[in-house]
Design a protein around this motif. Structure first.
Motif, mmCIF file in Angstrom:
data_model
loop_
_atom_site.group_PDB
_atom_site.id
_atom_site.type_symbol
_atom_site.label_atom_id
_atom_site.label_comp_id
_atom_site.label_asym_id
_atom_site.label_seq_id
_atom_site.Cartn_x
_atom_site.Cartn_y
_atom_site.Cartn_z
ATOM 1 N N LEU A 1 10.891 -31.829 -35.760
ATOM 2 C CA LEU A 1 10.818 -31.879 -34.627
ATOM 3 C C LEU A 1 11.742 -31.163 -33.779
ATOM 4 O O LEU A 1 12.981 -30.373 -34.218
ATOM 5 C CB LEU A 1 11.486 -33.134 -34.635
ATOM 6 N N VAL B 1 6.877 -21.354 -12.913
ATOM 7 C CA VAL B 1 6.431 -22.372 -12.986
ATOM 8 C C VAL B 1 8.332 -23.148 -12.515
ATOM 9 O O VAL B 1 8.841 -22.929 -11.771
ATOM 10 C CB VAL B 1 7.101 -22.163 -14.475
ATOM 11 N N ASN C 1 6.404 -32.713 -19.202
ATOM 12 C CA ASN C 1 4.830 -32.760 -19.507
ATOM 13 C C ASN C 1 4.670 -33.802 -20.989
ATOM 14 O O ASN C 1 5.695 -34.767 -21.607
ATOM 15 C CB ASN C 1 5.309 -31.596 -20.720
ATOM 16 N N ARG D 1 10.269 -16.901 -25.633
ATOM 17 C CA ARG D 1 10.134 -18.137 -24.609
ATOM 18 C C ARG D 1 10.078 -19.046 -24.486
ATOM 19 O O ARG D 1 8.195 -19.323 -24.783
ATOM 20 C CB ARG D 1 11.066 -16.980 -23.861
ATOM 21 N N ARG D 2 10.126 -19.608 -23.839
ATOM 22 C CA ARG D 2 10.104 -21.290 -23.541
ATOM 23 C C ARG D 2 8.854 -21.327 -21.912
ATOM 24 O O ARG D 2 9.177 -20.226 -20.846
ATOM 25 C CB ARG D 2 10.692 -22.601 -22.759
ATOM 26 N N ASP D 3 7.145 -21.566 -22.237
ATOM 27 C CA ASP D 3 6.459 -21.156 -21.207
ATOM 28 C C ASP D 3 6.354 -22.857 -20.607
ATOM 29 O O ASP D 3 7.384 -23.881 -20.204
ATOM 30 C CB ASP D 3 4.846 -20.839 -22.129
ATOM 31 N N ARG D 4 5.236 -22.961 -19.617
ATOM 32 C CA ARG D 4 5.402 -24.163 -18.808
ATOM 33 C C ARG D 4 4.697 -25.351 -19.516
ATOM 34 O O ARG D 4 4.876 -26.084 -18.559
ATOM 35 C CB ARG D 4 3.871 -23.318 -17.806
ATOM 36 N N TYR D 5 4.266 -24.857 -20.569
ATOM 37 C CA TYR D 5 3.929 -26.366 -21.842
ATOM 38 C C TYR D 5 4.700 -27.087 -21.830
ATOM 39 O O TYR D 5 4.632 -28.136 -22.872
ATOM 40 C CB TYR D 5 2.927 -25.858 -22.159
ATOM 41 N N ALA D 6 5.854 -26.663 -22.577
ATOM 42 C CA ALA D 6 7.150 -26.792 -23.066
ATOM 43 C C ALA D 6 7.539 -25.756 -24.599
ATOM 44 O O ALA D 6 8.213 -26.851 -25.234
ATOM 45 C CB ALA D 6 8.253 -28.038 -23.120
ATOM 46 N N ASN D 7 6.265 -25.259 -24.630
ATOM 47 C CA ASN D 7 6.519 -24.444 -25.686
ATOM 48 C C ASN D 7 6.821 -23.197 -25.913
ATOM 49 O O ASN D 7 7.537 -22.655 -24.909
ATOM 50 C CB ASN D 7 4.592 -24.507 -26.380
ATOM 51 N N PHE D 8 7.150 -22.826 -26.572
ATOM 52 C CA PHE D 8 7.710 -21.240 -27.236
ATOM 53 C C PHE D 8 6.731 -20.834 -27.210
ATOM 54 O O PHE D 8 5.986 -20.638 -28.356
ATOM 55 C CB PHE D 8 8.894 -21.598 -28.067
ATOM 56 N N SER E 1 18.055 -29.252 -33.167
ATOM 57 C CA SER E 1 17.151 -28.485 -34.336
ATOM 58 C C SER E 1 16.644 -27.045 -34.340
ATOM 59 O O SER E 1 17.525 -26.386 -33.692
ATOM 60 C CB SER E 1 15.515 -29.252 -34.026
ATOM 61 N N MET E 2 16.409 -26.637 -35.080
ATOM 62 C CA MET E 2 15.198 -25.148 -35.203
ATOM 63 C C MET E 2 14.588 -24.481 -34.339
ATOM 64 O O MET E 2 13.857 -25.821 -33.718
ATOM 65 C CB MET E 2 15.218 -24.536 -35.924
ATOM 66 N N GLN E 3 14.835 -23.585 -33.296
ATOM 67 C CA GLN E 3 13.407 -23.458 -32.558
ATOM 68 C C GLN E 3 13.201 -22.247 -32.351
ATOM 69 O O GLN E 3 13.703 -21.102 -32.656
ATOM 70 C CB GLN E 3 14.043 -23.631 -31.154
ATOM 71 N N TYR F 1 1.771 -34.448 -23.650
ATOM 72 C CA TYR F 1 0.572 -34.217 -24.446
ATOM 73 C C TYR F 1 0.391 -34.293 -25.930
ATOM 74 O O TYR F 1 1.605 -33.904 -26.086
ATOM 75 C CB TYR F 1 -0.124 -32.704 -23.594
ATOM 76 N N ALA G 1 12.125 -20.283 -17.641
ATOM 77 C CA ALA G 1 10.767 -19.468 -17.539
ATOM 78 C C ALA G 1 10.633 -18.925 -16.151
ATOM 79 O O ALA G 1 9.923 -18.143 -16.316
ATOM 80 C CB ALA G 1 9.537 -20.268 -18.239
ATOM 81 N N LYS H 1 9.123 -32.209 -29.104
ATOM 82 C CA LYS H 1 7.775 -31.024 -29.674
ATOM 83 C C LYS H 1 7.686 -31.485 -30.832
ATOM 84 O O LYS H 1 8.712 -31.164 -32.204
ATOM 85 C CB LYS H 1 7.106 -29.949 -28.945
ATOM 86 N N ILE I 1 14.068 -30.228 -30.103
ATOM 87 C CA ILE I 1 14.910 -30.681 -29.261
ATOM 88 C C ILE I 1 15.181 -29.269 -28.315
ATOM 89 O O ILE I 1 16.236 -28.705 -28.716
ATOM 90 C CB ILE I 1 15.564 -32.023 -29.214
ATOM 91 N N PHE J 1 18.312 -24.512 -23.474
ATOM 92 C CA PHE J 1 19.196 -24.712 -25.666
ATOM 93 C C PHE J 1 18.080 -25.652 -26.934
ATOM 94 O O PHE J 1 17.141 -25.370 -25.809
ATOM 95 C CB PHE J 1 20.386 -26.171 -25.540
ATOM 96 N N GLU K 1 8.475 -34.007 -22.645
ATOM 97 C CA GLU K 1 9.783 -33.341 -21.628
ATOM 98 C C GLU K 1 9.957 -34.286 -19.899
ATOM 99 O O GLU K 1 8.556 -34.334 -19.811
ATOM 100 C CB GLU K 1 8.750 -31.956 -21.447
ATOM 101 N N ALA L 1 18.916 -25.160 -32.120
ATOM 102 C CA ALA L 1 18.942 -25.415 -30.478
ATOM 103 C C ALA L 1 19.991 -26.577 -30.553
ATOM 104 O O ALA L 1 20.744 -26.518 -31.668
ATOM 105 C CB ALA L 1 17.279 -25.736 -30.030
ATOM 106 N N ASP M 1 5.356 -11.655 -23.203
ATOM 107 C CA ASP M 1 4.399 -10.692 -22.403
ATOM 108 C C ASP M 1 3.902 -9.388 -22.916
ATOM 109 O O ASP M 1 5.823 -9.106 -21.973
ATOM 110 C CB ASP M 1 3.789 -10.777 -21.088
ATOM 111 N N ASP N 1 -1.439 -8.460 -20.390
ATOM 112 C CA ASP N 1 -1.744 -9.904 -20.204
ATOM 113 C C ASP N 1 -2.164 -10.364 -18.378
ATOM 114 O O ASP N 1 -1.249 -9.940 -18.010
ATOM 115 C CB ASP N 1 -0.726 -10.391 -20.237
#
Lengths: 200, 345
Positions: free
Chosen positions: B25, B137, B111, A128-135, A95-97, B113, B142, B70, B27, B345, B81, A92, A139, B209
């Motif tokens: 970390l 979203v 975000n 992929r990125r979700d609504r909480y900014a997590n990967f 960093s790595m994602q 949290y 996304a 994150k 980004i 990215f 975020e 990324a 689905d 889902d």
């Protein structure tokens, strides 16, 4: 200066030799046209029953459940099956994602004095990125690596295969350690034993 | 020469140390920009279709630059975020703390949290989070469509609060939490944390889902929401979002929020590993004899590595004269074309 150049050349040659030595094992295609990492190993003085117990202990304890867990045991046929997965990452910004999770099946079969094992049924679950900014997993997507060229593209497939091979080698290394020692090996409980300094 | 080698060694050691320390970390983020043309060529620089984002007419406009940090160490994780630009500021997040002095100030936070895994199955999270309600979203990476649905625009964007998520199995999970009184706000206002929210996640078969969501409280009212997607074949995916919202007396009196109900269907076909085509068909109605709208959007996603081009055509048709024609006469329908570029990215 000459010594430094010589040292660099020696180190480089050693590195290249090491890489070639490691690359003797690789992913191949099996009779079902599926990718497979296949190895046979010897433990010449160990009975099949003992090897079976050690392999069982390995599948139950060596890794966290999401990385590798026991899914089926068949003592009559001396075959154990495990299911596992590992994350593949991509570069990324700095960093790595997480890019995908590769799932696989691992089969271990034992006989007196030797055992064989293989990894197969590799499939990629894209992240992929979700609504909480997590990967998180996309689905419903699960792509067998055999279809990777069409669905992932050459570059991504090559990257996934390389990381798959590295993962197989890592798990193999741990398996070999488990197969060389009694299955009841206690885990390191982290407690420091007292040390006597009077005798040495 | 020796000094140079020494310097090189020190720099290498520093780089290795930094990498080791920052190894967990992450980004990530995105940048998006778009051009939109409303076929009625309205004056004033804005298009007519009133959903979120991609608002500007006949203009090369910016969405946002979005940066998410994150880190997870052992069982504890945080996400922060930040976003900058119309999509990432006044179009999706509130300004400041709501006071007049902060009226034009933005905290830029999408975000923020902190979460902790109490067990392998139980996670607790507290902070300001993207809402769990709905199919679409804020982040353009996304979403499949670049313009957004009426269900998205009229529902919550974020919820600040505390939630616990329990994963029963690969097929069932349940989230329950308490959230601040007003949707989207960084803090509670008059009524504290008076919203209760829950999400039942179901994964009945591989590829399918479904999420049953509810958020209810004295301040904002109650929204029930179903969000589901089924990857029917390798190529074909079908998504569905249905929701019904009942405004509370408080929301009617203070925010003039009407209730609504709607449904949106999202069929998508992957033509190749880099090209997908999709439709969004939506029916949306405001309650209490309010107007209703049918909207259809045809979108393509064309990927080139981290870059996605999104050409899109959209037609909205209300049951009343909500728009204007090119000559200024009122009309029930409006249409637009847009081309967006999203870099992740």
């Amino acid at each position: 200066m000459n010594k430094i150049v010589l040292l660099i050349l020696v180190v480089s040659a050693f590195s290249i030799t090491s890489v070639h030595a490691q690359n003797k094992d690789s992913l191949s295609f099996d009779e079902r046209n599926k990718y497979i990492y296949y190895q046979v190993a010897e433990e010449t003085k160990v009975k099949a029953d003992t090897l079976y117990e050690r392999a069982l202990h390995f599948l139950k304890n060596a890794f966290e459940n999401d990385r590798l867990k026991l899914s089926k045991e068949d003592k009559d046929k001396a075959i154990l099956t495990g299911k596992g997965g590992f994350m593949v990452t991509k570069k990324a910004l700095v960093s790595m994602q997480d890019d995908a999770k590769i799932t696989f099946n691992m089969v271990i079969e034992v006989k007196d004095g030797k055992y064989r094992y293989w990894f197969t049924d590799f499939a990629a679950i894209p992240y992929r990125r979700d609504r909480y900014a997590n990967f998180s997993p996309v689905d419903g997507k699960k792509i067998p690596l055999e279809q990777g060229l069409r669905k992932l593209g050459q570059k991504t497939l090559d990257d996934y295969l390389e990381q798959t091979l590295i993962n197989c080698r890592n798990i193999s290394g741990v398996l070999k350690t488990y197969m060389q020692k009694p299955s009841g090996t206690p885990k390191n409980d982290g407690i420091k034993r007292s040390v006597t300094t009077k005798e040495w | 020469m020796k000094r140079k080698l020494l310097l090189l060694s020190i720099m290498s050691a520093a780089i290795f140390t930094a990498k080791a320390q920052d190894s967990t970390l992450s980004i990530t983020g995105s940048v998006d920009t778009y051009y939109k043309y409303d076929f009625a060529d309205p004056k004033g620089g804005l298009g007519q279709i009133p959903t979120s984002f991609a608002t500007d007419h006949n203009s090369l406009s910016i969405g946002m630059v979005d940066i998410a940090l994150k880190k997870k160490i052992s069982k504890a994780a945080f996400v922060g975020e930040l976003s900058f630009g119309p999509r990432g500021q006044y179009q999706s997040i509130p300004a400041g703390d709501g006071n007049d002095l902060n009226g034009t100030n933005s905290f830029h936070i999408q975000n923020l949290y902190i979460s902790y895994d109490l067990t392998d199955k139980l996670n607790v999270t507290a902070g300001y989070m993207g809402t769990f309600i709905g199919y679409e979203v804020i982040s353009p990476t996304a979403n499949f469509n670049y313009s957004t649905s009426y269900l998205f625009t009229n529902g919550p964007f974020q919820n600040a609060g505390f939630k616990a998520t329990y994963t029963f199995s690969d097929k069932v999970s349940l989230m329950a939490g308490i959230f601040n009184d007003q949707w989207n706000g960084y803090r509670a206002f008059e009524n504290g944390m008076d919203n209760f929210g829950a999400q039942l996640g179901l994964h009945p078969v591989e590829g399918w889902d479904a999420y049953l969501n509810v958020i209810t409280g004295h301040t904002m009212g109650t929204e029930f929401d179903l969000t589901t997607a089924y990857q029917i074949t390798d190529m074909f995916k079908l998504g569905l979002n249905a929701a019904v919202y009942s405004s509370s007396d408080y929301a009617k009196a203070n925010f003039e929020l009407p209730g609504f109900a709607g449904v949106a269907l999202y069929p998508q076909v992957a033509v190749s590993s880099s090209v997908s085509l999709g439709l969004r068909g939506e029916y949306f109605k405001f309650k209490s004899d309010g107007p209703d709208v049918k909207a259809i959007t045809a979108t393509a996603n064309i990927k080139a590595g981290p870059l996605t081009f999104i050409p899109e055509v959209r037609l909205d048709s209300w049951n009343e004269e909500a728009f204007e024609k090119k000559n200024g006469d009122p009309t029930k329908s409006a249409s637009q074309f847009l081309l967006a570029a999203v870099y992740a990215f």
